[in-house]
Motif scaffolding. Structure first.
Motif, PDB file in Angstrom:
ATOM      1  N   ARG A   1       0.823  -1.207   0.000  1.00  0.00           N
ATOM      2  CA  ARG A   1       0.000   0.000   0.000  1.00  0.00           C
ATOM      3  C   ARG A   1       0.855   1.255   0.000  1.00  0.00           C
ATOM      4  N   ASP A   2       0.178   2.341  -0.367  1.00  0.00           N
ATOM      5  CA  ASP A   2       0.770   3.659  -0.316  1.00  0.00           C
ATOM      6  C   ASP A   2       0.380   4.344   0.997  1.00  0.00           C
ATOM      7  N   LEU A   3      -0.926   4.644   1.165  1.00  0.00           N
ATOM      8  CA  LEU A   3      -1.438   5.312   2.357  1.00  0.00           C
ATOM      9  C   LEU A   3      -2.317   4.362   3.167  1.00  0.00           C
ATOM     10  N   PRO A   4      -2.600   4.678   4.433  1.00  0.00           N
ATOM     11  CA  PRO A   4      -3.431   3.793   5.252  1.00  0.00           C
ATOM     12  C   PRO A   4      -4.834   3.576   4.705  1.00  0.00           C
ATOM     13  N   ASP A   5      -5.363   4.510   3.895  1.00  0.00           N
ATOM     14  CA  ASP A   5      -6.723   4.343   3.369  1.00  0.00           C
ATOM     15  C   ASP A   5      -6.753   3.655   2.009  1.00  0.00           C
ATOM     16  N   THR A   6      -5.635   3.068   1.588  1.00  0.00           N
ATOM     17  CA  THR A   6      -5.586   2.381   0.297  1.00  0.00           C
ATOM     18  C   THR A   6      -6.439   1.115   0.322  1.00  0.00           C
ATOM     19  N   LEU A   7      -7.149   0.876  -0.772  1.00  0.00           N
ATOM     20  CA  LEU A   7      -7.846  -0.383  -1.016  1.00  0.00           C
ATOM     21  C   LEU A   7      -7.527  -0.866  -2.426  1.00  0.00           C
ATOM     22  N   TRP A   8      -7.485  -2.174  -2.604  1.00  0.00           N
ATOM     23  CA  TRP A   8      -7.447  -2.782  -3.922  1.00  0.00           C
ATOM     24  C   TRP A   8      -8.848  -3.299  -4.249  1.00  0.00           C
ATOM     25  N   ALA A   9      -9.051  -3.716  -5.498  1.00  0.00           N
ATOM     26  CA  ALA A   9     -10.354  -4.236  -5.899  1.00  0.00           C
ATOM     27  C   ALA A   9     -10.177  -5.238  -7.031  1.00  0.00           C
ATOM     28  N   PHE A  10     -11.208  -6.080  -7.215  1.00  0.00           N
ATOM     29  CA  PHE A  10     -11.162  -7.158  -8.209  1.00  0.00           C
ATOM     30  C   PHE A  10     -12.499  -7.257  -8.908  1.00  0.00           C
ATOM     31  N   ASP A  11     -12.455  -7.214 -10.252  1.00  0.00           N
ATOM     32  CA  ASP A  11     -13.643  -7.409 -11.076  1.00  0.00           C
ATOM     33  C   ASP A  11     -13.858  -8.906 -11.261  1.00  0.00           C
ATOM     34  N   THR A  12     -14.955  -9.428 -10.730  1.00  0.00           N
ATOM     35  CA  THR A  12     -15.160 -10.875 -10.690  1.00  0.00           C
ATOM     36  C   THR A  12     -15.520 -11.473 -12.045  1.00  0.00           C
ATOM     37  N   LYS A  13     -15.937 -10.664 -13.015  1.00  0.00           N
ATOM     38  CA  LYS A  13     -16.295 -11.207 -14.327  1.00  0.00           C
ATOM     39  C   LYS A  13     -15.077 -11.293 -15.247  1.00  0.00           C
ATOM     40  N   ASP A  14     -14.423 -10.172 -15.476  1.00  0.00           N
ATOM     41  CA  ASP A  14     -13.273 -10.157 -16.384  1.00  0.00           C
ATOM     42  C   ASP A  14     -11.965 -10.445 -15.664  1.00  0.00           C
ATOM     43  N   ARG A  15     -12.021 -10.629 -14.336  1.00  0.00           N
ATOM     44  CA  ARG A  15     -10.860 -10.979 -13.512  1.00  0.00           C
ATOM     45  C   ARG A  15      -9.732  -9.953 -13.670  1.00  0.00           C
ATOM     46  N   ILE A  16     -10.101  -8.701 -13.394  1.00  0.00           N
ATOM     47  CA  ILE A  16      -9.149  -7.596 -13.424  1.00  0.00           C
ATOM     48  C   ILE A  16      -8.845  -7.206 -11.985  1.00  0.00           C
ATOM     49  N   LEU A  17      -7.578  -7.197 -11.624  1.00  0.00           N
ATOM     50  CA  LEU A  17      -7.146  -6.826 -10.285  1.00  0.00           C
ATOM     51  C   LEU A  17      -6.612  -5.398 -10.331  1.00  0.00           C
TER      52      LEU A  17
ATOM     53  N   PHE B   1      -5.703  -9.646 -15.722  1.00  0.00           N
ATOM     54  CA  PHE B   1      -5.014  -8.367 -15.867  1.00  0.00           C
ATOM     55  C   PHE B   1      -4.670  -7.809 -14.487  1.00  0.00           C
ATOM     56  N   LEU B   2      -3.507  -7.199 -14.381  1.00  0.00           N
ATOM     57  CA  LEU B   2      -3.121  -6.409 -13.221  1.00  0.00           C
ATOM     58  C   LEU B   2      -3.056  -4.959 -13.680  1.00  0.00           C
TER      59      LEU B   2
ATOM     60  N   HIS C   1       0.164   3.740 -12.353  1.00  0.00           N
ATOM     61  CA  HIS C   1       1.444   4.281 -12.789  1.00  0.00           C
ATOM     62  C   HIS C   1       2.288   3.266 -13.548  1.00  0.00           C
ATOM     63  N   GLY C   2       1.662   2.512 -14.397  1.00  0.00           N
ATOM     64  CA  GLY C   2       2.405   1.575 -15.224  1.00  0.00           C
ATOM     65  C   GLY C   2       1.488   0.960 -16.255  1.00  0.00           C
ATOM     66  N   CYS C   3       2.036   0.180 -17.143  1.00  0.00           N
ATOM     67  CA  CYS C   3       1.195  -0.423 -18.172  1.00  0.00           C
ATOM     68  C   CYS C   3       0.321  -1.514 -17.565  1.00  0.00           C
ATOM     69  N   VAL C   4      -0.763  -1.836 -18.259  1.00  0.00           N
ATOM     70  CA  VAL C   4      -1.622  -2.941 -17.842  1.00  0.00           C
ATOM     71  C   VAL C   4      -0.884  -4.252 -18.104  1.00  0.00           C
ATOM     72  N   VAL C   5      -0.865  -5.095 -17.106  1.00  0.00           N
ATOM     73  CA  VAL C   5      -0.146  -6.364 -17.188  1.00  0.00           C
ATOM     74  C   VAL C   5      -1.111  -7.469 -17.568  1.00  0.00           C
ATOM     75  N   ASP C   6      -0.894  -8.066 -18.734  1.00  0.00           N
ATOM     76  CA  ASP C   6      -1.696  -9.211 -19.166  1.00  0.00           C
ATOM     77  C   ASP C   6      -0.889 -10.503 -19.085  1.00  0.00           C
ATOM     78  N   THR C   7       0.233 -10.464 -18.381  1.00  0.00           N
ATOM     79  CA  THR C   7       1.091 -11.636 -18.161  1.00  0.00           C
ATOM     80  C   THR C   7       1.409 -11.737 -16.667  1.00  0.00           C
ATOM     81  N   PRO C   8       0.392 -11.923 -15.811  1.00  0.00           N
ATOM     82  CA  PRO C   8       0.632 -11.848 -14.360  1.00  0.00           C
ATOM     83  C   PRO C   8       1.672 -12.832 -13.834  1.00  0.00           C
ATOM     84  N   GLU C   9       1.587 -14.087 -14.252  1.00  0.00           N
ATOM     85  CA  GLU C   9       2.504 -15.081 -13.694  1.00  0.00           C
ATOM     86  C   GLU C   9       3.951 -14.783 -14.087  1.00  0.00           C
ATOM     87  N   LYS C  10       4.131 -14.299 -15.292  1.00  0.00           N
ATOM     88  CA  LYS C  10       5.479 -14.005 -15.784  1.00  0.00           C
ATOM     89  C   LYS C  10       6.073 -12.785 -15.105  1.00  0.00           C
ATOM     90  N   THR C  11       5.230 -11.828 -14.771  1.00  0.00           N
ATOM     91  CA  THR C  11       5.740 -10.550 -14.266  1.00  0.00           C
ATOM     92  C   THR C  11       5.790 -10.456 -12.744  1.00  0.00           C
TER      93      THR C  11
END
Length: 267
Positions: free
Chosen positions: A151-167, A233-234, A238-248
């Motif tokens: 995380r960056d700040l204490p109020d940071t949250l992540w999220a996940f789209d359950t259909k297209d599996r985007i993190l 996808f990850l 501040h970076g490109c979209v990652v479509d190779t999660p296991e590799k990266t």
């Protein structure tokens, strides 16, 4: 490298944002000059469309308002913006929150909103507090809120789209934070591997704590999260979209497991 098809239709790969990474998820924002000479740095946000509701993940940098508003309006194609999720209360992530809520007066801001009434008291009635494990129903998909491993700040949250599996990872995993013009909308499979020194420089500036502590004890938690969710996808701000999660993922670990940087003395 160039886009796979520079003749791509609207929201396809052109070398500059925006780009639709799935039919229902728009990657937009713009780039600014990087601290690395002649290179760009992403300031991104994402628009996710469900069958019943839409959500904006992060708000974009205020300097890019005109461009991202145009992109969002075009991708919404007449639909309203229902929710705005600032992943944390830092300028590139929440700086346009008030502007979006003004443009869409029925939209609700959702996330860890604990401090936002201090900034925007006149909008407090439109804030919805959530915690890790909560879900936002968008119709044909949920947006699942997650604890941020990095995380960056204490109020940071992540999220996940359950259909297209985007993190959605906010400031974590700054893959290709610096890139050359013409690569702004490239996926990880369309661009060369990242420079470790650039990733470490970003983590030094954005997250701060990796230079003072050993981040390796967090690796089992990120491994478990990705094994459980199996994201396609990850996505970060501040970076490109990652479509190779296991590799990266091993590269992400190298970028954050830097320990004390040369010349850095803990305060």
């Amino acid at each position: 490298m160039t886009c796979p098809d520079p003749r791509a239709p609207d929201f396809g790969c052109t070398g500059t944002l925006p780009r639709a990474i799935t039919p229902d998820c728009l990657w937009t924002g713009r780039c600014l000059p990087s601290s690395v000479p002649d290179m760009h740095a992403h300031y991104a946000l994402y628009l996710l469309k469900g069958s019943e509701a839409t959500v904006l993940i992060d708000t974009g940098h205020p300097i890019h308002w005109a461009e991202v508003k145009r992109d969002v309006d075009a991708f919404l194609d007449g639909r309203p913006l229902d929710y705005i999720f600032p992943t944390h209360s830092e300028l590139p992530h929440s700086g346009l929150l008030e502007r979006w809520m003004r443009e869409f007066p029925d939209a609700v801001a959702i996330g860890d909103m604990r401090d936002y009434p201090l900034y925007l008291p006149h909008l407090a009635h439109r804030f919805r507090q959530v915690a890790p494990g909560d879900r936002l129903d968008l119709g044909d998909r949920d947006l699942l809120f997650l604890p941020p491993v990095w995380r960056d700040l204490p109020d940071t949250l992540w999220a996940f789209d359950t259909k297209d599996r985007i993190l959605f990872l906010s400031d974590a995993c700054a893959y290709f934070h610096a890139h050359v013009p013409g690569q702004c909308d490239h996926l990880s499979s369309e661009i060369a591997p990242p420079d470790l020194a650039i990733m470490q420089d970003f983590n030094d500036k954005a997250l701060h704590w990796p230079k003072f502590t050993d981040s390796r004890p967090s690796f089992p938690e990120i491994d478990e999260l990705l094994a459980r969710l199996r994201p396609r996808f990850l996505t970060g701000a501040h970076g490109c979209v990652v479509d190779t999660p296991e590799k990266t993922l091993p590269l992400f670990k190298q970028g954050i497991a830097m320990g004390p940087m040369p010349g850095k003395v803990p305060a």
